[in-house]
Design a protein around this motif. Sequence first.
Motif, mmCIF file in Angstrom:
data_model
loop_
_atom_site.group_PDB
_atom_site.id
_atom_site.type_symbol
_atom_site.label_atom_id
_atom_site.label_comp_id
_atom_site.label_asym_id
_atom_site.label_seq_id
_atom_site.Cartn_x
_atom_site.Cartn_y
_atom_site.Cartn_z
ATOM 1 N N HIS A 36 0.682 -1.101 -0.039
ATOM 2 C CA HIS A 36 -0.131 -0.139 -0.080
ATOM 3 C C HIS A 36 1.042 1.499 -0.034
ATOM 4 N N GLU A 37 0.329 2.413 0.442
ATOM 5 C CA GLU A 37 0.964 3.536 0.078
ATOM 6 C C GLU A 37 2.008 3.624 0.845
ATOM 7 N N PHE A 148 12.228 1.018 6.778
ATOM 8 C CA PHE A 148 10.606 0.804 7.919
ATOM 9 C C PHE A 148 9.804 1.242 8.431
ATOM 10 N N GLY A 149 8.480 1.471 8.097
ATOM 11 C CA GLY A 149 7.430 3.018 8.593
ATOM 12 C C GLY A 149 7.071 2.010 10.077
ATOM 13 N N GLU A 150 7.171 3.010 10.860
ATOM 14 C CA GLU A 150 7.017 3.498 12.305
ATOM 15 C C GLU A 150 5.553 3.169 12.834
ATOM 16 N N LYS A 151 4.876 2.472 12.137
ATOM 17 C CA LYS A 151 3.187 2.574 12.886
ATOM 18 C C LYS A 151 3.535 0.978 13.094
ATOM 19 N N MET A 186 -2.706 2.624 7.648
ATOM 20 C CA MET A 186 -2.628 2.088 6.484
ATOM 21 C C MET A 186 -2.138 0.908 7.072
ATOM 22 N N SER A 187 -2.043 -0.593 6.332
ATOM 23 C CA SER A 187 -2.094 -1.843 6.905
ATOM 24 C C SER A 187 -3.129 -2.932 5.474
#
Length: 284
Positions: A36-37, A148-151, A186-187
């Motif tokens: 995803h984005e 890497f994403g912080e989510k 987003m996930s």
Amino acid sequence: MAPLVLRTVAETAAWAESLRRSGRRLALVPTMGYLHEGHLSLMREGRRRADVVAASIFVNPTQFGPNEDLSRYPRDLEGDLARCASAGVEAVFTPVPAEVYPPGFQTYVDVMQVSQGLCGARRPGHFKGVATVVTKLLCLFKPHVALFGEKDYQQLQVIRALERDLNLGVDIVGMPTVREPDGLAMSSRNAYLSPEERHRALALSRGLSAARELCRNGTRESSALVGAVRRELEAVGLREDYVELVDATSLTPLSAVIPGQAARMLVAAFAGNTRLIDNQPIGD
């Protein structure tokens, strides 16, 4: 231009070694696919930080528990490769599990402290699987930078710790969570949500925002800030897994936001059967 698809460790190692010999700088974006984005933002940032971007698409079995969603985790390799091409990715490693964990595999990486509590407590063995596969990818590609994403904030801290402790020489970059226009993080697992569950899932980001606003207005105690998140979850009937205020680096619990100490509020909750996570910095 379609990315080069690498399916074996041997061809990936040869490709990465050729790149290093040419003197070009490599960025790596490890993923489990169903892009995803949020993933694409990591790839585009990789283009800014390096000459070449590679990605991995691998649903890593060692980070799933026995009752988790390995078999039904969403997959779309053809679409993912098209998305990688749009973000300027030049090579994608897409192995089968036996290529990553061949017969006789017995070596695992276990990051001790920052993997405790939070998702580590709720998903035993999860971060051992994450740390092992990320270590293998970093050793295989030997990138200059990995994004890497912080989510997945606890995951990011686990990866930073393993890179530091094992002297891997990779710049680990955490990128801000990318959200839908209504605030939902987003996930790939958002695909599991019914329209009604997705609407209720907005309570995670809404609760985090409420806690940040309380803190900006002078409330510092963890109990009050955590309570603000819990009220939003309870109002829409989400089942809390955890809500915690922690030190942003060590992830140790905090009793209050302390001026000058970076803090994070992390939340996990279930919308139906789907477990969602989110987090935001809080305080100074």
